[in-house]
Design a protein around this motif. Structure first.
Motif, PDB file in Angstrom:
ATOM      1  N   ARG A   1     -27.420  99.785 -75.331  1.00  0.00           N
ATOM      2  CA  ARG A   1     -28.474  98.748 -74.831  1.00  0.00           C
ATOM      3  C   ARG A   1     -28.181  98.061 -73.518  1.00  0.00           C
ATOM      4  NH1 ARG A   1     -25.898  95.319 -79.706  1.00  0.00           N
ATOM      5  NH2 ARG A   1     -24.475  96.146 -79.043  1.00  0.00           N
TER       6      ARG A   1
ATOM      7  N   TYR B   1     -23.624  93.175 -73.933  1.00  0.00           N
ATOM      8  CA  TYR B   1     -25.725  93.816 -73.938  1.00  0.00           C
ATOM      9  C   TYR B   1     -26.708  94.744 -72.777  1.00  0.00           C
ATOM     10  CZ  TYR B   1     -24.343  92.152 -78.876  1.00  0.00           C
ATOM     11  OH  TYR B   1     -23.979  91.959 -80.054  1.00  0.00           O
TER      12      TYR B   1
ATOM     13  N   PRO C   1     -20.921 101.222 -68.721  1.00  0.00           N
ATOM     14  CA  PRO C   1     -20.620 100.982 -69.610  1.00  0.00           C
ATOM     15  C   PRO C   1     -22.041  99.883 -70.232  1.00  0.00           C
ATOM     16  CG  PRO C   1     -19.524  99.745 -67.661  1.00  0.00           C
ATOM     17  CD  PRO C   1     -20.858 100.576 -66.550  1.00  0.00           C
ATOM     18  N   GLU C   2     -21.554  98.638 -70.891  1.00  0.00           N
ATOM     19  CA  GLU C   2     -22.328  98.125 -71.709  1.00  0.00           C
ATOM     20  C   GLU C   2     -21.899  96.302 -71.207  1.00  0.00           C
ATOM     21  OE1 GLU C   2     -25.011  98.269 -75.371  1.00  0.00           O
ATOM     22  OE2 GLU C   2     -23.961  96.805 -76.148  1.00  0.00           O
ATOM     23  N   TYR C   3     -22.205  96.003 -70.603  1.00  0.00           N
ATOM     24  CA  TYR C   3     -21.710  94.449 -70.823  1.00  0.00           C
ATOM     25  C   TYR C   3     -22.546  93.470 -71.369  1.00  0.00           C
ATOM     26  CZ  TYR C   3     -17.957  96.180 -66.489  1.00  0.00           C
ATOM     27  OH  TYR C   3     -17.230  97.602 -66.181  1.00  0.00           O
TER      28      TYR C   3
ATOM     29  N   TYR D   1     -21.749 104.131 -72.064  1.00  0.00           N
ATOM     30  CA  TYR D   1     -20.292 104.729 -72.909  1.00  0.00           C
ATOM     31  C   TYR D   1     -20.327 102.836 -73.378  1.00  0.00           C
ATOM     32  CZ  TYR D   1     -18.022 103.255 -68.798  1.00  0.00           C
ATOM     33  OH  TYR D   1     -17.768 103.285 -67.579  1.00  0.00           O
TER      34      TYR D   1
ATOM     35  N   SER E   1     -22.861 100.424 -79.916  1.00  0.00           N
ATOM     36  CA  SER E   1     -23.748 100.642 -79.357  1.00  0.00           C
ATOM     37  C   SER E   1     -23.981 101.675 -78.492  1.00  0.00           C
ATOM     38  CB  SER E   1     -24.934  99.823 -78.777  1.00  0.00           C
ATOM     39  OG  SER E   1     -24.404  99.436 -77.694  1.00  0.00           O
TER      40      SER E   1
ATOM     41  N   ALA F   1     -10.986 100.987 -65.336  1.00  0.00           N
ATOM     42  CA  ALA F   1     -12.419 101.126 -65.509  1.00  0.00           C
ATOM     43  C   ALA F   1     -11.912 102.461 -66.781  1.00  0.00           C
ATOM     44  CB  ALA F   1     -13.228 100.781 -64.887  1.00  0.00           C
ATOM     45  N   LEU F   2     -12.896 102.227 -67.335  1.00  0.00           N
ATOM     46  CA  LEU F   2     -13.144 103.902 -67.949  1.00  0.00           C
ATOM     47  C   LEU F   2     -13.801 104.713 -67.361  1.00  0.00           C
ATOM     48  CD1 LEU F   2     -12.669 105.555 -70.508  1.00  0.00           C
ATOM     49  CD2 LEU F   2     -14.412 104.564 -71.871  1.00  0.00           C
TER      50      LEU F   2
ATOM     51  N   ILE G   1     -16.624 104.817 -77.650  1.00  0.00           N
ATOM     52  CA  ILE G   1     -15.632 104.761 -76.449  1.00  0.00           C
ATOM     53  C   ILE G   1     -14.312 104.851 -78.004  1.00  0.00           C
ATOM     54  CG2 ILE G   1     -13.834 103.520 -75.945  1.00  0.00           C
ATOM     55  CD1 ILE G   1     -15.850 101.659 -74.477  1.00  0.00           C
TER      56      ILE G   1
ATOM     57  N   ARG H   1     -14.146  97.020 -62.215  1.00  0.00           N
ATOM     58  CA  ARG H   1     -13.179  96.840 -62.524  1.00  0.00           C
ATOM     59  C   ARG H   1     -11.656  97.549 -62.373  1.00  0.00           C
ATOM     60  NH1 ARG H   1     -11.445  96.108 -68.301  1.00  0.00           N
ATOM     61  NH2 ARG H   1     -12.904  98.018 -68.993  1.00  0.00           N
TER      62      ARG H   1
HETATM   63  C1  FMN Z   1     -17.245  92.270 -69.279  1.00  0.00           C
HETATM   64  C2  FMN Z   1     -17.503  92.572 -70.580  1.00  0.00           C
HETATM   65  C3  FMN Z   1     -18.672  92.812 -71.437  1.00  0.00           C
HETATM   66  C4  FMN Z   1     -18.374  93.723 -72.439  1.00  0.00           C
HETATM   67  N1  FMN Z   1     -19.724  93.931 -72.973  1.00  0.00           N
HETATM   68  C5  FMN Z   1     -20.024  94.896 -74.045  1.00  0.00           C
HETATM   69  C6  FMN Z   1     -20.635  95.015 -74.645  1.00  0.00           C
HETATM   70  O1  FMN Z   1     -22.081  94.757 -74.780  1.00  0.00           O
HETATM   71  N2  FMN Z   1     -20.833  95.763 -75.874  1.00  0.00           N
HETATM   72  C7  FMN Z   1     -20.008  97.147 -76.086  1.00  0.00           C
HETATM   73  O2  FMN Z   1     -20.099  98.100 -76.972  1.00  0.00           O
HETATM   74  N3  FMN Z   1     -19.044  96.874 -74.908  1.00  0.00           N
HETATM   75  C8  FMN Z   1     -18.557  96.278 -74.203  1.00  0.00           C
HETATM   76  N4  FMN Z   1     -17.818  95.823 -73.575  1.00  0.00           N
HETATM   77  C9  FMN Z   1     -16.361  96.652 -73.537  1.00  0.00           C
HETATM   78  C10 FMN Z   1     -16.717  97.921 -73.033  1.00  0.00           C
HETATM   79  O3  FMN Z   1     -17.780  99.073 -73.331  1.00  0.00           O
HETATM   80  C11 FMN Z   1     -15.285  98.696 -72.875  1.00  0.00           C
HETATM   81  O4  FMN Z   1     -14.530  98.055 -72.358  1.00  0.00           O
HETATM   82  C12 FMN Z   1     -15.922  99.514 -71.578  1.00  0.00           C
HETATM   83  O5  FMN Z   1     -14.380 100.321 -71.466  1.00  0.00           O
HETATM   84  C13 FMN Z   1     -16.125  99.321 -69.940  1.00  0.00           C
HETATM   85  O6  FMN Z   1     -16.173 100.271 -69.378  1.00  0.00           O
HETATM   86  P1  FMN Z   1     -15.244 100.033 -67.981  1.00  0.00           P
HETATM   87  O7  FMN Z   1     -13.787  99.960 -68.327  1.00  0.00           O
HETATM   88  O8  FMN Z   1     -16.146 101.268 -67.542  1.00  0.00           O
HETATM   89  O9  FMN Z   1     -15.797  98.722 -67.551  1.00  0.00           O
HETATM   90  C14 FMN Z   1     -17.477  95.039 -72.608  1.00  0.00           C
HETATM   91  C15 FMN Z   1     -16.785  94.938 -71.680  1.00  0.00           C
HETATM   92  C16 FMN Z   1     -16.825  94.417 -70.474  1.00  0.00           C
HETATM   93  C17 FMN Z   1     -15.854  94.194 -69.345  1.00  0.00           C
END
Ligand code: FMN
Length: 356
Positions: free
Chosen positions: A129, A94, A90-92, A121, A125, A19-20, A154, A16
């Protein structure tokens, strides 16, 4: 370097905008640069965002290896050429992001018997997960997940979209790479066996040797040609004295077939064309497996690989190496001329007309 070099893909999974993931990927490749150089590993960052893989759109199942689309073929080549993977995920909700699951689903045998480590990251959690979820899936592909992980919270680690410096995290990343390299080396026989020609012993296989195999070749030569030196009362035998560099050089010049079992080089033979002659040399079998037909198998493999237009196979052995001479004569070779000043004799064999 005498150990084999490895190629590791660092797969950045989030796609996205803003994104991080890319910042975590950058930190990873930067922090691993020194350790990777020490270990002879090339860490190549690959952003799934740039692969542009649509949701799996191949008609055939991935296990068929039949790929209709250019994006699949590109992805297949990239994964097939890698020895291991570090997933930056990342975790989306869970679990692992759909981009990772999709990228995994696209391929099959390209993943098999390669280690996969995770840098995750997330919030509370730290993405763990997501890793647990991915581990369950990757085992179906015969990927081997590592125990070592890097898990980033994070809230603790990120400031202004970048990772704060953290020596403990850097050490964890180096530890992950160390483990990945060890497992990649240990799994190499599993990977090779899946792709190579079966050898004469159960579980053995043959493959072309490269300069990366110089260390094993050096050991095999030294242990095999000691006996030759004793039998011929002659120590000026190149195979006994060559340096690792010299072995690497001739491996680049000759076509050499190695016979392997569980990561051990059991035997080898090298071949090269010289006009209408097909030169066969360095036929060697480890001492503890002599008399089991391995030398004969290698010799026949060497002859079968003769370049078209070659009329005869030519080889040299010690004039007093009666055991070798017996083998060659039983395979149709005949001695040509008398012993050479270096203590060797030459044997030749007409190659079948069909091979010429
Ligand atoms: C669709 C979505 C679902 C997420 N679900 C979780 C989750 O289950 N656990 C969590 O720790 N963070 C969750 N996050 C927060 C992400 O850890 C944080 O947004 C992170 O920056 C996502 O990685 P990215 O920036 O590389 O996409 C979620 C974020 C998104 C966008």
């Amino acid at each position: 370097m005498l150990t084999k070099s490895l190629r590791v893909l660092a797969l950045v999974c989030s796609t996205r905008p803003g994104a991080l993931g890319p910042a975590v990927g950058e930190w990873l490749t930067e922090t691993l640069a020194t350790r990777a150089a020490e270990l002879g590993v090339e860490v190549e960052p690959v952003a799934l965002a740039y692969l542009n893989l649509p949701f799996l759109d191949e008609e055939q199942e991935p296990s068929s290896g039949v790929y209709q689309h250019e994006h699949t073929r590109r992805w297949s080549e990239l994964v097939a050429a890698a020895d291991g993977f570090i997933v930056v995920t990342p975790e989306y909700n869970y679990g692992m992001p759909a981009t990772l699951k999709n990228a995994l689903d696209y391929l099959s045998r390209e993943w098999a018997w390669k280690p996969i480590g995770f840098v995750s990251y997330g919030n509370t959690s730290a993405g763990t997960r997501s890793v647990q979820h991915a581990k369950q899936v990757v085992t179906a592909l015969r990927l081997v997940p590592l125990g070592a992980t890097v898990a980033i919270r994070i809230g603790d680690a990120v400031q202004d979209g970048r990772l704060r410096p953290d020596a403990a995290r850097d050490r964890a990343a180096a530890g992950l790479l160390d483990e990945l390299v060890r497992v990649a080396h240990a799994l190499r026989p599993m990977r090779e066996r899946a792709q190579a020609r079966p050898g004469p012993l159960p579980g053995s296989y043959a493959r072309t040797l490269t300069a990366d195999d110089a260390s094993q070749v050096l050991v095999l030569q030294r242990c095999c040609w000691v006996e030759e030196a004793i039998v011929n009362d002659l120590f000026a035998i190149p195979a006994l004295h060559e340096s690792p560099e010299q072995v690497r050089e001739w491996l680049a010049d000759w076509h050499t077939t190695g016979l392997w079992l569980d990561g051990r080089l059991l035997g080898m033979v090298r071949t090269r064309r010289d006009g209408a002659d097909w030169h066969v040399g360095r036929l060697a079998v480890v001492p503890d497996l002599r008399g089991r037909g391995l030398g004969r198998w290698l010799l026949r493999a060497a002859e079968a690989g003769a370049a078209s237009g070659c009329r005869r196979a030519v080889l040299f052995t010690g004039a007093k190496s009666l055991r070798n001479i017996d083998l060659y004569e039983s395979e149709g070779y005949r001695t040509v001329g008398s012993a050479n000043p270096d203590g060797t004799i030459c044997l030749t064999k007409e190659l079948p007309a069909a091979q010429r």
